[in-house]
Every structure is written in C-alpha cells, then in structure tokens.
Design a protein around this motif. Sequence first.
Motif, PDB file in Angstrom:
ATOM      1  N   PHE A  34     -13.348   9.457  -0.687  1.00 53.29           N
ATOM      2  CA  PHE A  34     -12.167   9.855  -0.306  1.00 53.29           C
ATOM      3  C   PHE A  34     -13.050  10.800   1.165  1.00 53.29           C
ATOM      4  CE2 PHE A  34     -10.942  10.278  -5.060  1.00 53.29           C
ATOM      5  CZ  PHE A  34     -10.440   9.022  -4.956  1.00 53.29           C
ATOM      6  N   ALA A  35     -11.374  10.954   2.053  1.00 53.67           N
ATOM      7  CA  ALA A  35     -11.921  11.679   2.600  1.00 53.67           C
ATOM      8  C   ALA A  35     -11.998  13.166   2.284  1.00 53.67           C
ATOM      9  CB  ALA A  35     -10.157  11.936   3.588  1.00 53.67           C
ATOM     10  N   THR A  36     -12.239  13.449   1.787  1.00 60.25           N
ATOM     11  CA  THR A  36     -12.634  14.978   0.970  1.00 60.25           C
ATOM     12  C   THR A  36     -14.194  14.704   0.919  1.00 60.25           C
ATOM     13  OG1 THR A  36     -12.271  14.603  -1.158  1.00 60.25           O
ATOM     14  CG2 THR A  36     -10.155  16.077   0.134  1.00 60.25           C
ATOM     15  N   GLY A  37     -14.397  13.680   0.771  1.00 61.43           N
ATOM     16  CA  GLY A  37     -16.137  13.648   0.893  1.00 61.43           C
ATOM     17  C   GLY A  37     -16.452  13.574   1.963  1.00 61.43           C
ATOM     18  N   ALA A  38     -16.228  13.916   3.090  1.00 59.77           N
ATOM     19  CA  ALA A  38     -16.790  14.896   4.740  1.00 59.77           C
ATOM     20  C   ALA A  38     -17.242  16.141   4.163  1.00 59.77           C
ATOM     21  CB  ALA A  38     -16.241  14.370   5.672  1.00 59.77           C
ATOM     22  N   SER A  39     -16.496  16.636   3.510  1.00 55.24           N
ATOM     23  CA  SER A  39     -16.805  17.936   3.707  1.00 55.24           C
ATOM     24  C   SER A  39     -17.774  18.649   2.393  1.00 55.24           C
ATOM     25  CB  SER A  39     -15.210  18.727   4.288  1.00 55.24           C
ATOM     26  OG  SER A  39     -14.805  18.705   2.645  1.00 55.24           O
ATOM     27  N   VAL A  40     -16.358  17.893   1.008  1.00 55.78           N
ATOM     28  CA  VAL A  40     -17.393  19.000  -0.048  1.00 55.78           C
ATOM     29  C   VAL A  40     -18.682  18.731  -0.040  1.00 55.78           C
ATOM     30  CG1 VAL A  40     -17.240  18.011  -2.625  1.00 55.78           C
ATOM     31  CG2 VAL A  40     -15.400  17.894  -1.583  1.00 55.78           C
ATOM     32  N   PRO A  41     -19.175  18.317   0.075  1.00 51.05           N
ATOM     33  CA  PRO A  41     -20.953  18.659   0.105  1.00 51.05           C
ATOM     34  C   PRO A  41     -21.753  20.304   0.760  1.00 51.05           C
ATOM     35  CG  PRO A  41     -20.948  16.322   0.953  1.00 51.05           C
ATOM     36  CD  PRO A  41     -19.218  16.923   0.913  1.00 51.05           C
ATOM     37  N   SER A  42     -20.768  20.087   1.221  1.00 51.69           N
ATOM     38  CA  SER A  42     -21.628  21.099   2.225  1.00 51.69           C
ATOM     39  C   SER A  42     -20.482  22.593   1.632  1.00 51.69           C
ATOM     40  CB  SER A  42     -20.535  21.284   4.040  1.00 51.69           C
ATOM     41  OG  SER A  42     -19.404  21.416   4.212  1.00 51.69           O
ATOM     42  N   ARG A  43     -19.387  22.759   0.267  1.00 50.89           N
ATOM     43  CA  ARG A  43     -18.495  23.674   0.084  1.00 50.89           C
ATOM     44  C   ARG A  43     -20.060  24.401  -1.260  1.00 50.89           C
ATOM     45  NH1 ARG A  43     -12.573  22.210   0.247  1.00 50.89           N
ATOM     46  NH2 ARG A  43     -12.340  21.459   2.330  1.00 50.89           N
ATOM     47  N   THR A  44     -19.511  25.471  -2.230  1.00 54.02           N
ATOM     48  CA  THR A  44     -19.926  25.566  -2.974  1.00 54.02           C
ATOM     49  C   THR A  44     -18.450  26.053  -3.996  1.00 54.02           C
ATOM     50  OG1 THR A  44     -22.274  27.033  -1.817  1.00 54.02           O
ATOM     51  CG2 THR A  44     -20.846  27.883  -3.890  1.00 54.02           C
ATOM     52  N   MET A  45     -19.150  25.566  -5.441  1.00 53.52           N
ATOM     53  CA  MET A  45     -18.211  25.578  -6.570  1.00 53.52           C
ATOM     54  C   MET A  45     -18.831  25.816  -7.527  1.00 53.52           C
ATOM     55  SD  MET A  45     -16.963  24.338  -9.633  1.00 53.52           S
ATOM     56  CE  MET A  45     -17.150  22.562  -9.817  1.00 53.52           C
ATOM     57  N   ARG A  46     -18.501  26.856  -7.912  1.00 56.11           N
ATOM     58  CA  ARG A  46     -18.654  27.488  -9.880  1.00 56.11           C
ATOM     59  C   ARG A  46     -17.786  27.780 -10.097  1.00 56.11           C
ATOM     60  NH1 ARG A  46     -21.283  30.936  -5.458  1.00 56.11           N
ATOM     61  NH2 ARG A  46     -23.217  30.340  -4.855  1.00 56.11           N
ATOM     62  N   ASN A  47     -18.748  26.956 -11.707  1.00 58.75           N
ATOM     63  CA  ASN A  47     -17.421  28.119 -13.049  1.00 58.75           C
ATOM     64  C   ASN A  47     -17.908  28.319 -13.996  1.00 58.75           C
ATOM     65  OD1 ASN A  47     -17.666  25.537 -14.333  1.00 58.75           O
ATOM     66  ND2 ASN A  47     -16.320  24.812 -13.549  1.00 58.75           N
ATOM     67  N   GLN A  77     -11.811  29.702 -10.490  1.00 65.61           N
ATOM     68  CA  GLN A  77     -11.380  30.312 -11.354  1.00 65.61           C
ATOM     69  C   GLN A  77     -12.502  30.127 -12.972  1.00 65.61           C
ATOM     70  OE1 GLN A  77      -9.068  33.311 -11.786  1.00 65.61           O
ATOM     71  NE2 GLN A  77     -10.053  33.204  -9.670  1.00 65.61           N
ATOM     72  N   PRO A  78     -13.283  30.488 -13.645  1.00 62.46           N
ATOM     73  CA  PRO A  78     -13.638  30.573 -14.179  1.00 62.46           C
ATOM     74  C   PRO A  78     -13.500  29.126 -15.059  1.00 62.46           C
ATOM     75  CG  PRO A  78     -13.525  32.539 -14.536  1.00 62.46           C
ATOM     76  CD  PRO A  78     -12.958  32.885 -13.861  1.00 62.46           C
ATOM     77  N   LEU A  79     -12.197  29.362 -15.523  1.00 59.78           N
ATOM     78  CA  LEU A  79     -11.974  27.907 -16.379  1.00 59.78           C
ATOM     79  C   LEU A  79     -11.130  26.784 -15.532  1.00 59.78           C
ATOM     80  CD1 LEU A  79     -10.343  30.165 -19.654  1.00 59.78           C
ATOM     81  CD2 LEU A  79     -12.770  29.146 -19.206  1.00 59.78           C
ATOM     82  N   TRP A  80     -11.088  26.835 -14.393  1.00 62.59           N
ATOM     83  CA  TRP A  80      -9.523  25.653 -13.674  1.00 62.59           C
ATOM     84  C   TRP A  80      -9.923  26.671 -12.360  1.00 62.59           C
ATOM     85  CZ3 TRP A  80      -6.629  28.462 -10.378  1.00 62.59           C
ATOM     86  CH2 TRP A  80      -5.739  29.532 -10.504  1.00 62.59           C
ATOM     87  N   GLY A  81      -9.735  25.815 -11.358  1.00 65.46           N
ATOM     88  CA  GLY A  81      -9.601  26.064  -9.868  1.00 65.46           C
ATOM     89  C   GLY A  81      -9.990  24.715  -8.890  1.00 65.46           C
ATOM     90  N   ALA A 118     -10.043  19.241  -7.901  1.00 69.60           N
ATOM     91  CA  ALA A 118      -9.685  20.630  -9.001  1.00 69.60           C
ATOM     92  C   ALA A 118     -10.727  20.190  -9.922  1.00 69.60           C
ATOM     93  CB  ALA A 118      -8.202  20.698  -9.326  1.00 69.60           C
ATOM     94  N   TYR A 119     -10.086  21.546 -11.304  1.00 73.68           N
ATOM     95  CA  TYR A 119     -11.062  20.885 -11.620  1.00 73.68           C
ATOM     96  C   TYR A 119     -10.526  22.155 -13.150  1.00 73.68           C
ATOM     97  CZ  TYR A 119     -13.401  25.487 -11.423  1.00 73.68           C
ATOM     98  OH  TYR A 119     -13.173  27.013 -10.262  1.00 73.68           O
ATOM     99  N   ARG A 120     -10.472  21.578 -14.621  1.00 70.76           N
ATOM    100  CA  ARG A 120      -9.987  22.391 -15.812  1.00 70.76           C
ATOM    101  C   ARG A 120     -10.910  22.750 -16.783  1.00 70.76           C
ATOM    102  NH1 ARG A 120      -4.632  21.392 -18.555  1.00 70.76           N
ATOM    103  NH2 ARG A 120      -4.672  22.519 -20.959  1.00 70.76           N
ATOM    104  N   LEU A 121     -11.559  23.270 -17.016  1.00 71.19           N
ATOM    105  CA  LEU A 121     -12.581  23.103 -18.540  1.00 71.19           C
ATOM    106  C   LEU A 121     -11.618  24.089 -20.013  1.00 71.19           C
ATOM    107  CD1 LEU A 121     -15.338  25.872 -17.488  1.00 71.19           C
ATOM    108  CD2 LEU A 121     -15.300  23.555 -17.033  1.00 71.19           C
TER     109      LEU A 121
END
Length: 703
Positions: A333-346, A481-485, A494-497
């Motif tokens: 995906f086009a997002t694949g170029a930038s996502v690895p350099s990002r940080t995601m915490r849930n 956010q802790p459960l979604w974002g 996106a993600y959702r717990l």
Amino acid sequence: MNPAIRRGLAAWLLVPSLAAPIPSPAKSGTENQLVPSTGDQRLAEIELLPYFYPAGTQSLQFSSYDPTGGNRDGEYRKSFVKYVDENGEDVIFDAYGPGALQRQQFNIWSAFAGHAFVLKPGAASSRLRYYFDDEENPRIDVSVAEMFQGKSGRFGGPLSFTGNWADADIGLPIPTPDDGPLFGVQYRSLPFARRLKITFIPSDEYRANLGIDSSSWYQFTYLLYPVGTTVASWSPERGVTGRIERQWLQLGEEPKAPKNSAIAEREVAIEPGKATTIFEHSGAAAIASLKLKLAPYDRDTFFKTRIRMSWDGNRPAVDMPLASFFGGGGADFATGASVPSRTMRNLLFGFDGENGTFYSYWPMPFWRSAKIEIVNDSGQPIVITASGSIYESNQVKYVEGEAGYFSARLTRDRDEGDGLYARAFREQGLGHVVGRTLYSEGYAMDGDEFTYIDGNRSPQIHGDGTEDDHNQGWAGAAYRQPLWGGVVNGYQGAYRLHISDPYVFEDEIRTNYEYSKLFRSSNGAVETVFYYYKAGLSPRGIQQTDMVDVGLEASERAHDYRIEGQTWAGQVRSSYDGYEKNVAANTFLDEGRAFNGASEFTVAVHPANVGVKLRRLISRLGNGVQTAEVHVDGVQVERPWHVVQSAAATADQAWVDTEFEIPAALTKGKNRLRIKVKYRGSAKGEINEFRYWIFSHVPPRTF
C-alpha cells in the motif's frame, strides 16, 4: 480465590517476581459455566481475555445504517431513530437483558453543506436518556456533551474521547471547521439486569436543522447474557477503577503486572530464508508478554520478517509479518512507505519506528507446549533481540476447555471493480474476537462492516461507515488511543481492541467490509488482522437439530404446528441487508404467517444440550418492532423475544433473522420441546414468522 502471579524463569531465563493478583472467574450456578464480568472490570483485568463466554452469549449492535441498502446511513428518521415510544421520545436502543452496553460511538456534531463541512447547532446540548429495567424515570439523563465531551465527571476520562476537526485529514479538497467536535466514543460499561432503553432528545436548534441536514450516526455495541445470569444494573456509585486509569496512561507498558518485573534478553542472528526459534516451552503455562527488537530495522525487514506461534503441537495459530501482527499493515500500500518510521502504541500491542521495537501483551495460554519462531524472508541478515515473560501454571492456571488459544489471522482482499465486499475475516469453531487492524487503499470509507455470527444471514454487527467501525468519523485522524486509533486514519490504517465488546461465536464468524459506490472506486484493496481466542481442533459449540418451515404443509404437520389469531398468510419475496452494489443479492421467496394470538410447534433438540437457540425469519417491512413471549413446555421464559428494527426498510430489504436464547434450565436432558410464541405487541398489531431454525448448545466445550 485470587492467586498471586509469579513471573517464571521459563524459556527466557527471567528472574521470578511477584505481580498483581488475578481473580478467579465466577461460576453460574447449576451449569458450572463461566460468568463474564459485565462492567468495567473487563477492561481492567486483561488476564480474563482467554476465557470463553457462557453458551448463549450474544454480541449485537444498534447502529444508524441505511435499512434500504443504500448509502444514506445516519438519516435521522429512517436510519438513526428506531421508533417513537409512548412518551414521544425517539428510541435509538432497546434491548432486554441481562446484558451490558459496552461501547458507544457517536457522530452528530457535523454535516456536509454541499460545499463545506460545518458544525450543526444544538448537537452538544441535545440529550440522551437511559431507562433501566422499565423504570419510569431515566437513571441517566445527560447532554451529548456530558456523555462524550468530558463535560461530566461521571462519564469523563479515561473511557470517553471526542475527536476534533483540527486533527482531521479527510483527504478531500473540501473546507472543514478549524475547531469543534468530530466524533465521540464512550467505553463506560452500562450493565442492565432486565432492560435498557435509550432515547435521543434533540435540542430545539438541532431539531430545526433536521430539515436541512438530518445526518446523525451512532453505533452502540452490547452483549446479551443467558437468562439467569446475575447482572446488577448500572448505578452512579460505580466508578472507573484506578487500574484502568493507570494502564491507559502508560501505553507500551505491560497492563497485567508491575513495571519493575525483571526481564532477560536473548539475541539471535537469522540469515535470509532461515527461521529460528526464540521461545519454546513444555508443559502448561501462559505467555504474559513478548518484546522484540529488530536490526537492521528498515522497510524491507519490517514487512518481510515473519512471526510464527504454535500451541500444543497444533498448526501455527499466528503466521504473518511482524508489520501485520504488531499493527503496521502491508508493504504494497502507499502507506507502506511511511508506516515503518511511525510509532503506534495501544493497550496490548504496538511498534516503535524510532528504535525498531515491537511489543505484545496478549495473554497466550497453552497446556502442553508452545513455540515461537522468527522467519527471515528479507534479503539481508537480521538480529532479533527477544524478551518476555510467562505465568507459571502453579500460580495462574487457565483451565483447559474454559479458555482458548490465542490466534491471529491475516486476510488480504482486492476488488477488481465488481466485488460487493472485501472478505476481512473467516473462522469456524468456538471463540471470541478481541481485536483487529485494517489497512486499505482505493477503498471508500462509506463501506459498512457486516459481521455474521453462527450462520445468521442478517449481520449481528452492521456498521454505518468504516471509520465509524473503528471509533472515528469523517475519515478520522491518526489518534492513538488505548482501545482504538489510526496509524494513518480511521480506515486507511486503523485498529480497534474488543476487550469488553468481543464478537462471541460458537460455530462460525464472517466479517466483510462493504465496497461503497461513493467514489465508484475499482481495484480497492483491504488488509486485515483479526485477533481472537479459539478452542483447539475447531470444536463447535452449537449444532442445528431441527427446522420448521412455516406455511409449508408437510413441515407444519411434522412439527404439530398450530396458530391462533392469524391475521395474514402468504408469500413474500425480499432480501436480507444488502450491499450497495447489489442490494438484492440475497433475494428469495418464502411462505409465512402473521398473528396477534400465538403459534406453537414441537421441535427436536440434543438431549445433552446446555441451552437452545431459536432463529426466526421475519419481515420487518412496516413493522420494525415485534415483541413476543416464549413458552417452553408450558413455562414462560423470563426474557421476551423483542425485535427492534427500522420500519423504514424497503420491500426488497425486509428479511431479518432474529434469535432467541432459551436457558438450559428449561431444556437440559430433553430431546423435544413444545414451543409457544405469543404475541405481546408490535408497531403493526401483529408479528410474523416464516421459518424457524433450532440449534442446541452442546458439550463438550472442550479441546
């Protein structure tokens, strides 16, 4: 009993240390089944995630989807309001318990005014009223701002959140407000013993604006528990636990134990095309945490280093790239170029693009053995530094047959232009979904989620926009956010717990994301990961034992079918909830009857059942609210069969499969039941039936 947790030496050679206690799950009387906690305890005690829910637990949702099959989700009178009650209030939620409303997603603050997005006047001052257990007065009577915008301490943080237009990136050249509410989310649990009815009271300003723009969206996700489950209805004295607050303010740190647990590390080098085992354990235990550091960390290794997990010698329950498992999506995906350099915490998983690390805090029980491998599919050598911890079985014991194996499934689907939906998840057996991620490209956010549980042909979970399904609105933003974002936004990454609002299944589950006609897109691509707990070897918790075809003489005779107070008999041709690109895809003809008296019939059930599910095909056309009593061998079931649908469905969208759970106290040890369905009330003065399917909840609910 509350046994202390001891973090063991185990395969990572960790130094043992004491942690917080885990409460033992309660049992439900004669059936000796686990009773899930129904309040905010579910969010606080992550350790309970692997435990199965009692047989007959239902995952359901009210939402503002378009009942005509089109894309007019949120239209106030057609989609948002389900019916108007005897007090003239607009009802948006109505369910009989015992149960718990676990999630509220709301999006009523803004509208598209033809050339720009604007804030709607009077949204925040409109009110929500929550009526518990048929009480005359609402226990909760709050403004929208108080429920979602942190204007009330009772419903404020950390379980509520309101997005802001200042953060939004809708990806379109359309003016948006500089500030103001974008959407709202509330995770405060609202358990109800007998009934919960929610009404929406528009402010005068909001009501006046409905003639200009009536768009009002919501999703309220809830659980119904088997009749006889002890549930205490919500009261204002119950506050959010301090443990939730601590966990949610410390994302990236383990939510199940103190921060000072000693951790030993293991470093392994892996050549291209090779695999290495980083964890192996014999005997019963449960993984509490897993942390990895990847070097070199770049786009190639992020997407092409794979993690594989196996429990008790079975085929891998997890087998996918690190990027997918820890929330980073796909490389193409086009997002694949930038996502690895990002940080995601849930709360339970994430990655850090700055230092090349990953973490997982999913509890992962096993009873004979466990194995975790890292596979290097990249073109260069890598070094993995692994650490983690386990619960020793003599301190924290997940009972085999009462808890499931942790699993995760990666699904990729691409539309070549003619598809109705993206296939997001399929599984068979017994279990519950506890989380998901979604990445997409060329996919219109207006597509709805359709989740079908245990063979039901009406989705128990029908969303009203993909970003709303992930707790956002108007495309959303990169909230974490802790459960979604969103790593990107509410639908492109996106993600959702689903910790307190799991999708419980006993036979099968299917989730599709609808391809909307909004942008007439083609070649849309979707990648999902669903996280879930599942019984091993795919045992199923229910089996169909009979079927009554109403209107078909042979079937009626075979089941000694009788009816009184009949008001109609004939045929209907219609469809279940349709997909935008072909709303009539599930069209068929069936015979049926309607009545304001009662119908009764005899059905076969499994003698070893622990409860029975009735599924009834109805027409909701012009008759969205249909209520009946159910009697089993002359004994009335405490919960009524209460169907609440939008009556605005068109003639080609009339079919609905509705379900009713009969408790084991009325069915256990029997092989035949005499069922009576007695009219109690409806919008049209009659209820209808076209077909019944009978399912027995059957043991063993074991591996």
